[in-house]
Design a protein around this motif. Structure first.
Motif, short mmCIF file in Angstrom:
data_model
loop_
_atom_site.label_atom_id
_atom_site.label_comp_id
_atom_site.label_asym_id
_atom_site.label_seq_id
_atom_site.Cartn_x
_atom_site.Cartn_y
_atom_site.Cartn_z
N PRO A 1 8.43 -14.12 -3.76
CA PRO A 1 7.39 -13.30 -4.43
C PRO A 1 7.74 -11.82 -4.43
CG PRO A 1 6.61 -14.05 -2.29
CD PRO A 1 7.89 -14.78 -2.54
N ALA A 2 7.70 -11.20 -5.63
CA ALA A 2 7.96 -9.77 -5.73
C ALA A 2 6.78 -8.98 -5.17
CB ALA A 2 8.19 -9.40 -7.19
N MET A 3 7.08 -7.79 -4.65
CA MET A 3 6.03 -6.92 -4.13
C MET A 3 5.52 -5.96 -5.21
SD MET A 3 6.14 -4.49 -0.73
CE MET A 3 6.46 -5.87 0.36
N ILE A 4 6.41 -5.56 -6.11
CA ILE A 4 6.05 -4.66 -7.21
C ILE A 4 6.63 -5.22 -8.50
CG2 ILE A 4 5.93 -2.60 -5.74
CD1 ILE A 4 8.73 -1.85 -6.75
N THR A 5 6.20 -4.69 -9.63
CA THR A 5 6.74 -5.12 -10.92
C THR A 5 7.99 -4.30 -11.25
OG1 THR A 5 5.50 -3.52 -12.23
CG2 THR A 5 4.39 -5.62 -11.70
N PRO A 6 8.83 -4.81 -12.16
CA PRO A 6 9.98 -4.02 -12.60
C PRO A 6 9.56 -2.68 -13.19
CG PRO A 6 10.29 -6.31 -13.23
CD PRO A 6 8.88 -6.19 -12.71
N GLU A 7 8.43 -2.65 -13.88
CA GLU A 7 7.95 -1.40 -14.47
C GLU A 7 7.57 -0.40 -13.36
OE1 GLU A 7 8.14 -4.52 -17.20
OE2 GLU A 7 6.89 -4.47 -15.38
N GLU A 8 6.93 -0.91 -12.32
CA GLU A 8 6.59 -0.03 -11.20
C GLU A 8 7.86 0.48 -10.52
OE1 GLU A 8 2.24 -1.70 -9.70
OE2 GLU A 8 4.06 -2.83 -9.17
N TYR A 9 8.83 -0.39 -10.42
CA TYR A 9 10.10 0.02 -9.82
C TYR A 9 10.74 1.16 -10.62
CZ TYR A 9 14.96 -0.01 -8.35
OH TYR A 9 16.20 0.38 -7.90
N ASP A 10 10.72 1.03 -11.95
CA ASP A 10 11.29 2.07 -12.81
C ASP A 10 10.55 3.40 -12.63
OD1 ASP A 10 13.21 0.40 -13.83
OD2 ASP A 10 12.07 -0.13 -15.62
N ILE B 1 13.83 1.79 1.01
CA ILE B 1 12.93 0.74 0.54
C ILE B 1 12.45 1.04 -0.87
CG2 ILE B 1 10.58 -0.18 0.86
CD1 ILE B 1 11.18 -0.15 3.90
N PHE B 2 12.06 2.27 -1.12
CA PHE B 2 11.59 2.65 -2.46
C PHE B 2 12.72 2.57 -3.50
CE2 PHE B 2 8.10 5.46 -0.43
CZ PHE B 2 7.23 4.37 -0.39
N ARG B 3 13.95 2.61 -3.05
CA ARG B 3 15.10 2.50 -3.94
C ARG B 3 15.55 1.05 -4.15
NH1 ARG B 3 16.40 6.68 -7.26
NH2 ARG B 3 16.97 8.59 -6.17
N ASN B 4 15.02 0.13 -3.39
CA ASN B 4 15.54 -1.24 -3.34
C ASN B 4 14.95 -2.11 -4.45
OD1 ASN B 4 16.44 -3.80 -2.63
ND2 ASN B 4 16.06 -3.51 -0.45
N PRO B 5 15.76 -2.58 -5.41
CA PRO B 5 15.23 -3.39 -6.51
C PRO B 5 14.76 -4.78 -6.07
CG PRO B 5 17.62 -3.33 -6.61
CD PRO B 5 17.21 -2.35 -5.54
N ARG B 6 15.12 -5.19 -4.86
CA ARG B 6 14.70 -6.51 -4.38
C ARG B 6 13.18 -6.61 -4.27
NH1 ARG B 6 19.27 -4.83 -2.24
NH2 ARG B 6 21.09 -6.23 -2.05
N TYR B 7 12.52 -5.47 -4.06
CA TYR B 7 11.06 -5.48 -3.99
C TYR B 7 10.43 -5.77 -5.35
CZ TYR B 7 11.26 -3.78 0.78
OH TYR B 7 11.49 -3.68 2.13
N LYS C 1 0.83 -1.21 0.00
CA LYS C 1 0.00 0.00 0.00
C LYS C 1 0.87 1.26 0.00
CE LYS C 1 -3.55 0.37 2.67
NZ LYS C 1 -4.41 0.34 3.91
N ALA C 2 2.00 1.20 0.71
CA ALA C 2 2.91 2.34 0.72
C ALA C 2 3.47 2.59 -0.68
CB ALA C 2 4.04 2.10 1.72
N PHE C 3 3.82 1.50 -1.37
CA PHE C 3 4.29 1.63 -2.76
C PHE C 3 3.19 2.23 -3.64
CE2 PHE C 3 7.69 -1.41 -1.68
CZ PHE C 3 8.75 -0.86 -2.37
N ASP C 4 1.95 1.76 -3.45
CA ASP C 4 0.82 2.28 -4.24
C ASP C 4 0.63 3.77 -4.03
OD1 ASP C 4 0.22 -0.15 -5.42
OD2 ASP C 4 -1.20 -0.73 -3.84
#
Length: 282
Positions: A259-268, A234-240, A188-191
């Motif tokens: 299991p990933a928390m976000i997609t690579p596209e969301e990370y970008d 955390i928002f910088r961490n690609p492990r998510y 939810k924080a990522f969202d």
């Protein structure tokens, strides 16, 4: 004749290879059993690795007392409690040769004789410890590299995940799983950030004041509000995004086996919002 002044030195680190070493209290009990008749004037306890020199403040304090000739002998469980590196081992043998360190006692039964032959045997014993430390370090590094290539994480799991063993006995394979209490909240924080309408500071305030987010309780830490700086990291961490970085190649990532928390596209997108760039993924 004046009795020699002894200092007890006991050490146990939290490293994987030292799990089988006696606890500090157990080492102290064994020493008390064998050497209760000695003139013990000081005791030093340390929970530090001896793999690298100058990392143990208590050991350095002990060496200073020997150099000042306020301590004549050391009592330890085993020579590897004193040293697992060449520099600390050299300091011990140098003080012996100078006559400042007159005796060593080991509760594990390893003998020491203050003679040329005794010093040589001590050097051989500490050299063996150094060899095993170096070999183990190399083996651990190799194992960690293999684990990363297979998509596993080494060290503590990121916030929102937990470290677990596959066996109930605690000796199975180490894996990373979703934290049932925090995974969805962290998503939810990522969202919130992905909307582009909330700053890291604002999301931190929501997590702390509205959600009551607390980090997991661990043996020595946790159970506290997450820090704003930690949330930024955390928002910088690609492990998510399910990407395990290669520590030796900043442009290489491995597909995670958790299991990933976000997609690579969301990370970008998040990196763009933070003013950075997305990561190249090989």
């Amino acid at each position: 004749m004046e009795k020699l002044r002894y200092a007890i030195y006991i050490r146990k680190s939290t490293e994987e290879e030292e799990r089988q070493v006696l606890s500090l209290d157990s080492q102290r009990d064994k020493i008390a059993e064998r050497f209760s008749d000695l003139n013990i004037v000081a005791e030093f306890r340390e929970s530090k690795s001896a793999f690298e020199p100058y990392k143990r403040p208590k050991f350095q304090e002990l060496l200073a007392l020997i150099d000042a000739q306020k301590i004549d002998g050391i009592i330890a469980w085993h020579p590897d409690r004193l040293s697992r590196n060449e520099i600390d081992a050299g300091a011990i043998t140098w003080f012996i040769r100078q006559g400042k360190l007159k005796d060593l006692k080991f509760a594990s039964g390893v003998p020491f004789d203050n003679s040329a032959e005794g010093i040589m045997m001590l050097q051989m014993t500490t050299s063996q410890s150094q060899y095993f430390s170096a070999k183990l370090s190399k083996d651990v590094k190799r194992g960690n590299e293999k684990k990363r290539r297979m998509g596993g994480l080494t060290g503590k799991a990121p916030e929102g995940y937990l470290n677990r063993r596959t066996s109930l006995s605690g000796r199975g394979e180490a894996v990373v799983i979703k934290d049932p209490e925090r995974f969805d909240l962290m998503r939810k924080a990522f969202d919130l950030f992905l909307t582009g309408e909330n700053s890291v500071q604002a999301i931190h305030a929501i997590m702390t004041n509205e959600w009551g987010y607390k980090t997991p309780k661990r043996a020595k830490s946790g159970g506290a509000a997450i820090s704003r700086n930690n949330l930024y990291n955390i928002f910088r961490n690609p492990r998510y995004a399910g990407l395990v970085p290669d520590p030796y190649d900043p442009d290489r990532f491995y597909k995670a086996n958790y299991p990933a928390m976000i997609t690579p596209e969301e990370y970008d997108k998040i990196q763009t919002l933070l003013g950075g760039r997305g990561m190249p993924r090989l």
